[in-house]
Design a protein around this motif. Structure first.
Motif, PDB file in Angstrom:
ATOM      1  N   LEU A 126      81.569  53.577   0.961  1.00  0.00           N
ATOM      2  CA  LEU A 126      81.695  54.055  -0.023  1.00  0.00           C
ATOM      3  C   LEU A 126      82.612  55.012  -0.334  1.00  0.00           C
ATOM      4  N   TYR A 127      83.684  55.050  -1.739  1.00  0.00           N
ATOM      5  CA  TYR A 127      84.982  55.488  -1.497  1.00  0.00           C
ATOM      6  C   TYR A 127      84.704  56.358  -3.108  1.00  0.00           C
ATOM      7  N   ARG A 128      84.691  58.202  -2.593  1.00  0.00           N
ATOM      8  CA  ARG A 128      84.963  58.020  -3.784  1.00  0.00           C
ATOM      9  C   ARG A 128      86.012  58.966  -4.960  1.00  0.00           C
ATOM     10  N   LEU A 129      86.284  59.108  -5.640  1.00  0.00           N
ATOM     11  CA  LEU A 129      87.618  59.197  -6.679  1.00  0.00           C
ATOM     12  C   LEU A 129      87.767  60.500  -7.210  1.00  0.00           C
ATOM     13  N   ASN A 130      88.791  61.347  -6.785  1.00  0.00           N
ATOM     14  CA  ASN A 130      88.285  62.959  -6.655  1.00  0.00           C
ATOM     15  C   ASN A 130      89.185  63.064  -8.318  1.00  0.00           C
ATOM     16  N   PRO A 131      88.311  63.901  -9.004  1.00  0.00           N
ATOM     17  CA  PRO A 131      89.148  64.170 -10.017  1.00  0.00           C
ATOM     18  C   PRO A 131      91.151  64.569 -10.349  1.00  0.00           C
ATOM     19  N   ASP A 132      91.767  64.331  -9.166  1.00  0.00           N
ATOM     20  CA  ASP A 132      93.702  64.721  -9.146  1.00  0.00           C
ATOM     21  C   ASP A 132      93.735  63.072  -8.069  1.00  0.00           C
ATOM     22  N   HIS A 133      92.812  62.421  -7.972  1.00  0.00           N
ATOM     23  CA  HIS A 133      93.452  60.641  -8.550  1.00  0.00           C
ATOM     24  C   HIS A 133      93.057  60.390  -6.800  1.00  0.00           C
ATOM     25  N   THR A 134      93.507  61.136  -6.035  1.00  0.00           N
ATOM     26  CA  THR A 134      93.397  60.654  -4.709  1.00  0.00           C
ATOM     27  C   THR A 134      92.099  60.877  -4.496  1.00  0.00           C
ATOM     28  N   VAL A 135      91.523  60.147  -3.059  1.00  0.00           N
ATOM     29  CA  VAL A 135      91.181  59.255  -2.693  1.00  0.00           C
ATOM     30  C   VAL A 135      90.364  59.153  -1.386  1.00  0.00           C
ATOM     31  N   SER A 136      88.601  59.563  -1.441  1.00  0.00           N
ATOM     32  CA  SER A 136      87.994  60.439   0.269  1.00  0.00           C
ATOM     33  C   SER A 136      86.796  58.750   0.188  1.00  0.00           C
ATOM     34  N   SER A 137      86.531  58.149   1.961  1.00  0.00           N
ATOM     35  CA  SER A 137      85.932  57.423   2.405  1.00  0.00           C
ATOM     36  C   SER A 137      85.146  58.630   2.672  1.00  0.00           C
ATOM     37  N   VAL A 138      83.905  58.112   1.492  1.00  0.00           N
ATOM     38  CA  VAL A 138      82.114  58.817   1.757  1.00  0.00           C
ATOM     39  C   VAL A 138      81.350  58.219   3.273  1.00  0.00           C
ATOM     40  N   LEU A 139      81.660  56.540   3.290  1.00  0.00           N
ATOM     41  CA  LEU A 139      80.554  56.400   3.461  1.00  0.00           C
ATOM     42  C   LEU A 139      81.737  54.688   5.043  1.00  0.00           C
ATOM     43  N   THR A 140      81.294  54.533   5.265  1.00  0.00           N
ATOM     44  CA  THR A 140      81.847  53.337   6.984  1.00  0.00           C
ATOM     45  C   THR A 140      80.201  52.659   6.939  1.00  0.00           C
ATOM     46  N   GLY A 141      80.671  51.243   7.287  1.00  0.00           N
ATOM     47  CA  GLY A 141      79.489  50.427   8.241  1.00  0.00           C
ATOM     48  C   GLY A 141      78.796  50.149   7.643  1.00  0.00           C
ATOM     49  N   VAL A 142      79.058  50.145   6.130  1.00  0.00           N
ATOM     50  CA  VAL A 142      77.965  49.509   4.840  1.00  0.00           C
ATOM     51  C   VAL A 142      78.210  48.201   4.380  1.00  0.00           C
ATOM     52  N   THR A 143      77.200  47.262   4.425  1.00  0.00           N
ATOM     53  CA  THR A 143      77.170  46.086   4.372  1.00  0.00           C
ATOM     54  C   THR A 143      77.327  45.290   3.194  1.00  0.00           C
ATOM     55  N   ILE A 144      76.433  45.911   1.655  1.00  0.00           N
ATOM     56  CA  ILE A 144      76.227  45.855   0.328  1.00  0.00           C
ATOM     57  C   ILE A 144      76.196  46.999  -0.431  1.00  0.00           C
ATOM     58  N   SER A 145      77.246  47.431  -0.350  1.00  0.00           N
ATOM     59  CA  SER A 145      76.972  49.212  -1.358  1.00  0.00           C
ATOM     60  C   SER A 145      76.679  48.729  -2.983  1.00  0.00           C
ATOM     61  N   ASN A 146      75.583  49.447  -2.827  1.00  0.00           N
ATOM     62  CA  ASN A 146      74.593  49.039  -4.706  1.00  0.00           C
ATOM     63  C   ASN A 146      74.474  50.649  -5.430  1.00  0.00           C
ATOM     64  N   GLY A 147      73.282  50.296  -5.490  1.00  0.00           N
ATOM     65  CA  GLY A 147      72.729  51.221  -6.595  1.00  0.00           C
ATOM     66  C   GLY A 147      72.735  52.827  -6.264  1.00  0.00           C
ATOM     67  N   LEU A 148      73.481  54.033  -7.152  1.00  0.00           N
ATOM     68  CA  LEU A 148      74.002  55.091  -6.550  1.00  0.00           C
ATOM     69  C   LEU A 148      73.593  55.833  -7.811  1.00  0.00           C
ATOM     70  N   ALA A 149      72.607  57.197  -8.226  1.00  0.00           N
ATOM     71  CA  ALA A 149      72.340  57.904  -9.260  1.00  0.00           C
ATOM     72  C   ALA A 149      72.017  59.296  -7.625  1.00  0.00           C
ATOM     73  N   TRP A 150      71.786  60.343  -9.428  1.00  0.00           N
ATOM     74  CA  TRP A 150      71.657  62.191  -8.726  1.00  0.00           C
ATOM     75  C   TRP A 150      70.674  62.618  -9.592  1.00  0.00           C
ATOM     76  N   SER A 151      69.433  63.391  -9.160  1.00  0.00           N
ATOM     77  CA  SER A 151      68.476  63.713  -9.507  1.00  0.00           C
ATOM     78  C   SER A 151      69.777  64.656 -10.330  1.00  0.00           C
ATOM     79  N   PRO A 152      68.080  65.396 -11.673  1.00  0.00           N
ATOM     80  CA  PRO A 152      68.648  65.841 -13.020  1.00  0.00           C
ATOM     81  C   PRO A 152      68.907  67.177 -12.638  1.00  0.00           C
ATOM     82  N   ASP A 153      68.622  67.195 -11.539  1.00  0.00           N
ATOM     83  CA  ASP A 153      69.097  68.948 -10.899  1.00  0.00           C
ATOM     84  C   ASP A 153      70.078  68.928 -10.219  1.00  0.00           C
ATOM     85  N   GLY A 154      70.898  67.502  -9.801  1.00  0.00           N
ATOM     86  CA  GLY A 154      71.828  67.213  -9.282  1.00  0.00           C
ATOM     87  C   GLY A 154      72.328  67.021  -7.478  1.00  0.00           C
TER      88      GLY A 154
END
Length: 306
Positions: A126-154
């Motif tokens: 799982l990769y994260r595109l930061n606001p300055d366009h740098t990229v961070s690796s967030v999770l490793t060892g994933v097989t089929i990375s799929n749905g991602l969402a946040w609760s209403p309060d964040g």
């Protein structure tokens, strides 16, 4: 239990990633392995197709205008009309890996997860595109990375690595995911969890690949409602429409007997009593908007897939 209605013809080989943005206008989703973004014309019911890359896994609006895309091996930016796609540097050279699904966090970062074409266990991340366009690796060892969402309060992120058959929850603070735990377990005869979205009450809507359904779960992980879809490969869902109270559902023709299921690949919809939330946007810094791609880099994991 209720049943979704068909909205379009079977227009996608592998429909995924629906998102509703008023200014686009309305609903867009991807025909992932064709590299096309699809736009629904609500008035006529027709679908407009725009080719943006060899693969397009996900898209989200940018804060003020334009969109951010996940392509086969990295991220890209484009205009609201999908013209002038500007790819950022690729994240890996391996042609056996591709992006698969993503979304934005409450602080304006865009995430997308990867997988191997061969579905090799643990090959994705799982990769994260930061606001300055740098990229961070967030999770490793994933097989089929799929749905991602946040609760209403964040404060909580929900995430699917499909072969685990679970929806996991993370605590979320300023781009960091922590305290991973299982919220929902999908029984083996019900399909596998794929894309998901969260409504204004904080309930999760989870698409079931191979299950012909979308399920609603409470924030405590209790099954609350089931919407059936008359095709087996249900991929993702989002709440849209002028009042955000219509659940749009994408489907796939991959590994499907289309003689038995001729509507596979169509878009489906059902009205709901509870609205959704506007999509969280990507919020690039003003400097990165002027010089897209100039500050690309990759840092190590900020979380763990354990």
């Amino acid at each position: 239990m209720s049943t979704a209605e068909q909205v379009t013809e079977p227009c996608a080989h592998h429909g995924e990633g629906p998102v509703w943005v008023d200014r686009w206008p309305g609903l867009r989703w991807v025909d992932m392995l064709a590299g096309d973004v699809l736009t629904l014309d609500e008035r006529s019911g027709s679908v407009h197709r725009r080719h943006v890359g060899s693969v397009v896994a996900a898209l989200r609006p940018c804060r003020d205008n334009g969109a951010v895309l996940a392509l086969e091996r990295g991220f890209a930016l484009t205009d609201d009309d999908l013209a002038g796609v500007r790819p950022l540097p690729e994240l890996w050279p391996d042609s056996g890996l591709r992006m698969n699904e993503g979304g934005c966090d409450p602080d304006g970062r865009f995430y997308c997860g990867s997988m191997a074409y061969a579905e090799t266990p643990g090959a994705g991340g799982l990769y994260r595109l930061n606001p300055d366009h740098t990229v961070s690796s967030v999770l490793t060892g994933v097989t089929i990375s799929n749905g991602l969402a946040w609760s209403p309060d964040g404060t909580t992120a929900y995430y699917v690595d499909t072969p685990t058959r679970t929806v996991d929850a993370f605590d979320y603070v300023d781009g960091q995911l922590s305290r991973r735990r299982t919220l929902v377990e999908i029984e083996s005869d019900a399909g596998a969890p794929d894309g998901l979205t969260v409504d204004a009450e904080g309930h999760l809507w989870v698409a079931l690949w191979g299950g012909g359904a979308v399920r609603r779960y409470t924030p405590r992980g209790e099954l609350d409602e089931v919407v059936t879809v008359p095709v087996p490969r249900v991929t993702a869902c989002t709440l849209g429409g002028p009042r955000l109270d219509e659940l749009y559902i994408t489907t796939s023709r991959v590994a499907t007997d289309t003689t038995r299921h001729p509507r596979a690949g169509a878009l489906f919809r059902i009205g709901l009593p509870v609205p959704g939330l506007p999509p969280l946007p990507y919020a690039p810094t003003r400097e990165s908007e002027r010089t897209p791609g100039s500050s690309q880099g990759t840092t190590g994991p900020s979380g763990s897939s354990e």
